[in-house]
Design a protein around this motif. Structure first.
Motif, PDB file in Angstrom:
ATOM      1  N   ALA A  11      -1.460   2.728   6.767  1.00  0.00           N
ATOM      2  CA  ALA A  11      -2.182   1.478   6.336  1.00  0.00           C
ATOM      3  C   ALA A  11      -1.528   0.228   6.581  1.00  0.00           C
ATOM      4  CB  ALA A  11      -2.347   1.576   4.837  1.00  0.00           C
ATOM      5  N   GLN A  22      -6.134   3.220   3.134  1.00  0.00           N
ATOM      6  CA  GLN A  22      -6.006   2.610   1.721  1.00  0.00           C
ATOM      7  C   GLN A  22      -7.108   3.012   0.967  1.00  0.00           C
ATOM      8  OE1 GLN A  22      -3.368   1.056   0.937  1.00  0.00           O
ATOM      9  NE2 GLN A  22      -4.102  -1.180   0.541  1.00  0.00           N
ATOM     10  N   VAL A  56      -2.548  -6.371  -2.153  1.00  0.00           N
ATOM     11  CA  VAL A  56      -3.013  -6.431  -0.808  1.00  0.00           C
ATOM     12  C   VAL A  56      -2.731  -7.789  -0.036  1.00  0.00           C
ATOM     13  CG1 VAL A  56      -4.872  -4.471  -0.951  1.00  0.00           C
ATOM     14  CG2 VAL A  56      -5.366  -6.954  -1.769  1.00  0.00           C
ATOM     15  N   GLY A  98       0.899  -1.120   0.080  1.00  0.00           N
ATOM     16  CA  GLY A  98       0.006  -0.040   0.056  1.00  0.00           C
ATOM     17  C   GLY A  98       0.947   1.315   0.202  1.00  0.00           C
TER      18      GLY A  98
END
Length: 300
Positions: free
Chosen positions: A10, A187, A69, A5
């Motif tokens: 995040a 995010q 992710v 990210g």
């Protein structure tokens, strides 16, 4: 760094979310330890575990579509494994009816509904719309995950007992919702942030109910017995054999029983919380003698 990210915050909240979510997944372990010891599901339901497994599968699908992710992939992969363990354990100790119901629910959600969702989104939508559609499906299912214990919440209110609503699960669900909300916020992923707002309020509600309906620990066995036993009920236990004990029936009027405290050594040996007495019974067609029996009267 781009794999995790763009925002360091995040990454931080994603790692914290993974840690807390692992604790969430481990929260039902005491319940399954009880199930193992009792060799019974003890009235617990399998719905939350089936829904959680289904949710983890969907979030894995979303994470692979979203790309970059790995924190979502890691926690949901672990979720699939641990929920599989819970479901298999539940099936092993469940009654025949509960086993059938759980199997039907598992097949419906994971062998019918998930393939339909996968096929529909994969063939009818293209990138990036596909990830967005799956993300909103995940939002709906995540709300269901947080709302799945609501049936137990109603049971808590109805029975005024928190036996089937473990506090650790409610607490860690609430804490996990905070972490993943912050992760989704940094995010800029609304699909991650939104359901955790609802999750926070539902988790907080469960903790409030736990505080209201949990039974405080009592300091002695006597207090527990007094709590369990109604005061108006009496248990009469015969301590000796009947003996003739003459009394003056003229002084009794309509009364059929004369109660007299015992003063002998045998009565003194009884426990303090019991009342020992002699009952003298007047003659009747069933009992022609004036019998006397020693009894012990206590709350039952």
């Amino acid at each position: 760094m781009a794999v995790f990210g763009d925002q360091p915050a995040a990454i931080t909240f994603g790692i914290l979310g993974n840690i807390v979510s692992v604790l969430v997944y481990f929260a039902p372990l005491p319940t399954f330890v009880r199930i193992y010891k009792e060799k019974s599901t003890l009235g617990f339901q399998s719905v939350p575990y089936n829904v959680a497994f289904f949710s983890a599968m969907l979030w894995l699908y979303y994470a692979f579509l979203k790309k970059n992710v790995p924190l979502l992939i890691s926690i949901n992969s672990f979720g699939c494994l641990i929920e599989t363990f819970y479901i298999v354990s539940y099936l092993w100790f469940a009654s025949r009816k509960a086993r059938i119901d759980t199997s039907k629910l598992f097949c419906l959600m994971n062998l019918v509904l998930f393939p339909v969702m996968f096929g529909t989104t994969f063939f009818l939508f293209k990138e990036p719309e596909r990830a967005q559609v799956v993300g909103w499906i995940c939002v709906a299912v995540s709300v269901s995950v947080f709302a799945a214990p609501l049936s137990i919440v109603f049971q808590v209110v109805r029975t005024r007992s928190v036996e089937y609503m473990p506090f650790p699960l409610s607490f860690f669900l609430t804490l996990s919702a905070v972490m993943w909300f912050a992760y989704g916020l940094f995010q800029r992923d609304l699909c991650v942030a939104l359901p955790n707002v609802i999750g926070f309020f539902l988790g907080a509600l469960q903790m409030v109910l736990y505080g209201l309906y949990r039974k405080p620990k009592r300091g002695s066995i006597d207090e527990v017995e007094k709590e369990k036993l109604p005061e108006h009920a009496l248990s009469v236990i015969v301590l000796g054999t009947p003996e003739v004990h003459p009394i003056d029936s003229k002084n009794l009027g309509d009364e059929m029983i004369h109660v007299e405290n015992l003063k002998d050594e045998e009565a003194a040996d009884t426990q303090d919380n019991f009342v020992t007495c002699a009952l003298s019974v007047e003659p009747s067609p069933v009992n022609p003698l004036k019998d006397s029996i020693v009894v012990e009267v206590r709350a039952a």
